[in-house]
Design an enzyme around this catalytic site. Sequence first.
Site, PDB file in Angstrom:
ATOM      1  N   HIS A 283       0.853  -1.187   0.000  1.00 37.41           N
ATOM      2  CA  HIS A 283       0.000   0.000   0.000  1.00 37.41           C
ATOM      3  C   HIS A 283       0.884   1.231   0.000  1.00 37.41           C
ATOM      4  CE1 HIS A 283      -3.193   2.801   1.110  1.00 37.41           C
ATOM      5  NE2 HIS A 283      -4.022   1.851   0.717  1.00 37.41           N
ATOM      6  N   ASP A 337      -7.883  -5.336   0.004  1.00 36.96           N
ATOM      7  CA  ASP A 337      -8.361  -6.241  -1.043  1.00 36.96           C
ATOM      8  C   ASP A 337      -8.011  -7.700  -0.786  1.00 36.96           C
ATOM      9  OD1 ASP A 337      -9.691  -4.430  -2.692  1.00 36.96           O
ATOM     10  OD2 ASP A 337      -7.852  -3.784  -3.664  1.00 36.96           O
TER      11      ASP A 337
HETATM   12  C1  SDX Z   1      -6.425  -0.188  -2.869  1.00 35.50           C
HETATM   13  O1  SDX Z   1      -4.596   4.297  -2.056  1.00 35.50           O
HETATM   14  C2  SDX Z   1      -5.548   3.740  -1.412  1.00 35.50           C
HETATM   15  O2  SDX Z   1      -5.918   4.126  -0.343  1.00 35.50           O
HETATM   16  C3  SDX Z   1      -6.153   2.520  -2.126  1.00 35.50           C
HETATM   17  C4  SDX Z   1      -7.126   1.661  -1.295  1.00 35.50           C
HETATM   18  C5  SDX Z   1      -8.435   2.394  -1.028  1.00 35.50           C
HETATM   19  O3  SDX Z   1      -9.127   2.040  -0.060  1.00 35.50           O
HETATM   20  O4  SDX Z   1      -8.821   3.271  -1.815  1.00 35.50           O
HETATM   21  O5  SDX Z   1      -6.537   1.260  -0.064  1.00 35.50           O
HETATM   22  C6  SDX Z   1      -7.564   0.410  -2.097  1.00 35.50           C
HETATM   23  O6  SDX Z   1      -6.229   0.207  -3.991  1.00 35.50           O
HETATM   24  C7  SDX Z   1      -5.552  -1.242  -2.224  1.00 35.50           C
HETATM   25  C8  SDX Z   1      -4.379  -1.663  -3.099  1.00 35.50           C
HETATM   26  C9  SDX Z   1      -4.789  -2.811  -4.034  1.00 35.50           C
HETATM   27  N1  SDX Z   1      -3.727  -3.145  -4.979  1.00 35.50           N
HETATM   28  C10 SDX Z   1      -3.023  -4.295  -4.902  1.00 35.50           C
HETATM   29  O7  SDX Z   1      -3.191  -5.107  -3.985  1.00 35.50           O
HETATM   30  C11 SDX Z   1      -2.058  -4.516  -6.024  1.00 35.50           C
HETATM   31  C12 SDX Z   1      -0.723  -4.968  -5.477  1.00 35.50           C
HETATM   32  N2  SDX Z   1      -0.111  -3.867  -4.764  1.00 35.50           N
HETATM   33  C13 SDX Z   1       0.776  -3.025  -5.405  1.00 35.50           C
HETATM   34  O8  SDX Z   1       0.891  -3.003  -6.775  1.00 35.50           O
HETATM   35  C14 SDX Z   1       1.238  -1.775  -4.687  1.00 35.50           C
HETATM   36  O9  SDX Z   1       1.596  -2.135  -3.392  1.00 35.50           O
HETATM   37  C15 SDX Z   1       0.279  -0.566  -4.686  1.00 35.50           C
HETATM   38  C16 SDX Z   1      -0.237  -0.233  -6.070  1.00 35.50           C
HETATM   39  C17 SDX Z   1      -0.903  -0.828  -3.774  1.00 35.50           C
HETATM   40  C18 SDX Z   1       1.080   0.646  -4.136  1.00 35.50           C
HETATM   41  O10 SDX Z   1       2.038   0.999  -5.070  1.00 35.50           O
HETATM   42  P1  SDX Z   1       3.227   2.036  -4.782  1.00 35.50           P
HETATM   43  O11 SDX Z   1       3.012   2.791  -3.553  1.00 35.50           O
HETATM   44  O12 SDX Z   1       3.405   2.799  -6.057  1.00 35.50           O
HETATM   45  O13 SDX Z   1       4.460   1.091  -4.547  1.00 35.50           O
HETATM   46  P2  SDX Z   1       5.473   0.578  -5.625  1.00 35.50           P
HETATM   47  O14 SDX Z   1       4.746  -0.169  -6.690  1.00 35.50           O
HETATM   48  O15 SDX Z   1       6.329   1.726  -6.064  1.00 35.50           O
HETATM   49  O16 SDX Z   1       6.336  -0.441  -4.810  1.00 35.50           O
HETATM   50  C19 SDX Z   1       7.332  -0.033  -3.851  1.00 35.50           C
HETATM   51  C20 SDX Z   1       8.196  -1.227  -3.571  1.00 35.50           C
HETATM   52  C21 SDX Z   1       8.758  -1.851  -4.838  1.00 35.50           C
HETATM   53  O17 SDX Z   1       9.965  -2.508  -4.472  1.00 35.50           O
HETATM   54  P3  SDX Z   1      11.390  -1.856  -4.886  1.00 35.50           P
HETATM   55  O18 SDX Z   1      11.373  -1.777  -6.388  1.00 35.50           O
HETATM   56  O19 SDX Z   1      11.423  -0.512  -4.215  1.00 35.50           O
HETATM   57  O20 SDX Z   1      12.386  -2.830  -4.352  1.00 35.50           O
HETATM   58  O21 SDX Z   1       7.427  -2.271  -2.947  1.00 35.50           O
HETATM   59  C22 SDX Z   1       7.345  -3.393  -3.820  1.00 35.50           C
HETATM   60  C23 SDX Z   1       7.722  -2.886  -5.213  1.00 35.50           C
HETATM   61  O22 SDX Z   1       8.213  -3.892  -6.008  1.00 35.50           O
HETATM   62  N3  SDX Z   1       5.935  -3.851  -3.810  1.00 35.50           N
HETATM   63  C24 SDX Z   1       5.535  -5.091  -3.986  1.00 35.50           C
HETATM   64  C25 SDX Z   1       4.142  -5.062  -3.863  1.00 35.50           C
HETATM   65  N4  SDX Z   1       3.738  -3.806  -3.611  1.00 35.50           N
HETATM   66  C26 SDX Z   1       4.848  -3.066  -3.594  1.00 35.50           C
HETATM   67  N5  SDX Z   1       6.205  -6.218  -4.244  1.00 35.50           N
HETATM   68  C27 SDX Z   1       5.472  -7.346  -4.394  1.00 35.50           C
HETATM   69  N6  SDX Z   1       4.135  -7.386  -4.284  1.00 35.50           N
HETATM   70  C28 SDX Z   1       3.435  -6.256  -4.029  1.00 35.50           C
HETATM   71  N7  SDX Z   1       2.112  -6.285  -3.931  1.00 35.50           N
END
Ligand code: SDX
Length: 409
Positions: A283, A337
């Site tokens: 998140h 989720d």
């Molecule tokens: C919702 O914003 C809100 O409030 C949203 C929400 C709401 O109520 O409205 O809470 C609802 O949208 C929940 C999120 C649902 N999405 C997912 O579950 C999809 C999987 N999650 C991710 O793609 C991610 O964590 C996000 C999209 C939720 C957040 O993305 P960010 O903040 O842009 O983070 P990022 O993609 O830049 O990742 C930062 C680091 C990376 O590692 P490094 O490259 O720095 O080493 O964290 C890692 C990412 O690779 N990472 C993950 C991961 N999420 C982040 N690695 C593996 N699996 C994941 N799910």
Amino acid sequence: MATPATSDRTHGQSTGEPAKAAPPVCEFRPGLEGVPATQSAISFVDGKNGILEYRGMAIEELAAHSTFLETTFLLIWGCLPTHEELAEFEHDIRYHRRIKFRIRDMMKCFPDSGHPMDALQASAAALGLFYSRRALPNPAYIRQAAIRLLAKIPTMVAAFQSVRKGNDPIQPRDDLGYAANFLYMLNEKEPDPLAARVFDTCLILHAEHTINASTFSAMVTASTMTDPYAVVASAVGTLAGPLHGGANEEVIDMLEAIGSVENVEPYIDRCIAEKQKIMGFGHRVYKVKDPRATVLQSLAEQLFDKLGRDRYYDLALEVERVVSDRLGHKGIYPNVDFYSGLVYRRLGIPTDLFTPVFAIARVSGWLAHWREQLATNRIFRPTQIYTGEHHVPYESIEQRQSKASFDTF
Ligand code: SDX
């Protein structure tokens, strides 16, 4: 010969004094991470300590004691309703639950294979065809539009489900509460009271979450002073993506692909090695387990105790253990989720309706931000850092060599 860009802050500006001093320019933050886009008193998230409050009230307290409609009143109008206010609000919503036959007929033209989020986005936008567009927003207009959207969105979600199965939509039942009526319209059967209560609590948990992507989308649309149906339709389109609300469906697909508890470790390790995102984890704001995931997990357990355990639950617990072990140091834990799909499955909701159900709840938050924004509205118009060229000469088609790349972004 083209000249390289400097910055759009200097290019093309007159040397005269600007009429109004521009605010200080910040550095570019991808995804606007940490950039305040508004001031709001609606909800609060502390991502380090896993705290979520609506209007200052802890989400756990609201989940335990409130109802979705009471929470919606709180979010939109800023305080818990009195007996009379709640009774009037609930009455008005019941009264507006039905949808026009033209909207039902429009849905019959949608392909059965179309995603229900697309059907919902189109139907929400279509409401704007029936109700006065771009009326000057005043308190009565805001209340009326809010009631229509809150009342009709669940009916539209359930109607598309019936229509795509070749059936006529099931009419809403005025004797049932908000959550029970939705489950009834979906399954043509009055739900078990525990199921209705659990579903209502899920709606509370999903109702609002500060400036997430879909709420920001709603606010950008609202800032142009367009109508609230366009505001909600744009937010529905944004919520649909797999990085946002769409992740709840993908979690179930992932659990299906994993298949058994022994496969969890190799599956997760492969995702991490291939830099794939694990759905339902991570998140932008929370660096601990999302407090909503904790409540949803306990709701799932309540349902399993009464209606029988879901075979995916053991898989989900193992996925949480392995992901927390491998990625906990990066602050990656279950988000809202992750467990919601397990609750919805147990309630008999089809997987591709999970995100529309999220939308039913989030309409509250979108409307609360719409109302809040109207009080001090200014159109959203951020700036950019231009990275292209200047003074590029126009070449005739005979002079051109192909430079387009269709294999990359
Ligand atoms: C919702 O914003 C809100 O409030 C949203 C929400 C709401 O109520 O409205 O809470 C609802 O949208 C929940 C999120 C649902 N999405 C997912 O579950 C999809 C999987 N999650 C991710 O793609 C991610 O964590 C996000 C999209 C939720 C957040 O993305 P960010 O903040 O842009 O983070 P990022 O993609 O830049 O990742 C930062 C680091 C990376 O590692 P490094 O490259 O720095 O080493 O964290 C890692 C990412 O690779 N990472 C993950 C991961 N999420 C982040 N690695 C593996 N699996 C994941 N799910």
